[in-house]
Scaffold this motif. Structure first.
Motif, PDB file in Angstrom:
ATOM      1  N   GLY A 204       0.840  -1.204   0.000  1.00 33.14           N
ATOM      2  CA  GLY A 204       0.000   0.000   0.000  1.00 33.14           C
ATOM      3  C   GLY A 204       0.868   1.243   0.000  1.00 33.14           C
ATOM      4  O   GLY A 204       2.108   1.162   0.030  1.00 33.14           O
TER       5      GLY A 204
ATOM      6  N   THR B 137       1.063   3.665   2.353  1.00 32.67           N
ATOM      7  CA  THR B 137       1.592   4.129   3.639  1.00 32.67           C
ATOM      8  C   THR B 137       2.989   3.603   3.971  1.00 32.67           C
ATOM      9  O   THR B 137       3.829   4.388   4.421  1.00 32.67           O
TER      10      THR B 137
ATOM     11  N   HIS C 259     -10.054  -2.029   7.712  1.00 26.66           N
ATOM     12  CA  HIS C 259      -9.441  -3.336   7.437  1.00 26.66           C
ATOM     13  C   HIS C 259      -7.955  -3.328   7.771  1.00 26.66           C
ATOM     14  O   HIS C 259      -7.288  -2.297   7.710  1.00 26.66           O
TER      15      HIS C 259
END
Ligand code: PGA
Length: 244
Positions: A38, A40, A139
């Motif tokens: 992802g 981040t 999530h």
């Protein structure tokens, strides 16, 4: 019990999380790390590469397990998480090729793949430090709202919100796989230590619910309150909705 660390910027947050990972490896050269993909964690991987190059941090004995992988995408597909990890981290450090693992989303027997992945983690002594991001809907990994906290590695059907959030990496939204393999919430909670990262205003409401809300399967990240050693690294924007 979760600890919360708030940083000025994404850059500071990334550096601090990378230093935590580096000191874990310095304490235990053969650490088992749980890794995430992802947007981040990209900054953390950049900082880890920097620490590897400038301070000679070696990953020679480190073993890693990623949280998840799309079903149907092979290692040469630029949208597979194996491809992401190779590009973002593994090709820049000295970790041997047979010491990093991701679920194989091309295995025709997905059930077997999930069981084998879980066994492999256990056989390596379990995860010492697990890195996590958080989705807008709470999530962790691909454990969507409603996932029982007792789940181990399993196959999931992605929620529309997750497909939309991840479509930014694909040509069209139809190209986003509908299924993924993910470590379960119990697999994550079995890690000895957990670091969750969240950055930016778009994560502020998820962070607020994580920190101030109840422990509830409708918000998977809330399971982290059941873990004895979790630290949440957030920047000021992600912390902007928190009560004083
Ligand atoms: P992001 O994803 O880091 O790309 O925002 C986090 C997640 O969905 O777990």
């Amino acid at each position: 019990m979760v600890n919360i660390l708030i940083y000025h910027s994404y850059k500071e947050l990334s550096r601090a999380a990378a230093e935590e990972i580096a000191s874990q490896i310095q304490r235990k050269a053969d650490s088992v790390l749980g890794l995430a993909t992802g947007g981040t964690p990209e900054g953390v991987y950049d900082e880890l590469i920097d620490i590897h190059k400038r301070q000679n941090l070696s990953f020679r004995s480190v073993v890693t397990f990623n949280l998840d992988e799309y079903v149907g995408l092979g290692s040469d597909d630029p949208n597979s998480y194996r491809y992401y990890m190779t590009k973002r981290l593994f090709s820049h450090i000295d970790i041997p090729k047979d010491q990093y693992f991701l679920p194989d989303g091309t295995n025709e027997n997905l059930l077997q793949e999930c069981e084998d992945y879980e066994k492999l983690i256990t056989s390596r002594g379990g995860i010492d430090l697990q890195l996590l991001g958080i989705g807008h809907n709470g999530h962790i990994g691909f454990n969507e709202p409603g996932t029982p906290f007792s789940t181990k590695t399993h196959t999931v059907t992605l929620k529309q919100q997750t497909i939309e959030a991840n479509s930014r990496y694909f040509h069209t939204i139809e190209d986003v796989p509908k299924q993924a393999i993910t470590m379960g919430i119990e697999s994550i909670l079995n890690s000895k230590r957990i670091i969750l990262l969240a950055s930016g205003k778009k994560k502020a409401s998820a962070v607020k619910r994580l920190i101030e809300g109840t422990v509830d399967e409708s918000f998977p990240a809330s399971a982290l309150h059941l873990h004895p050693n979790t630290t949440i690294f957030i920047d000021r924007d992600a912390a902007s909705l928190l009560d004083d």
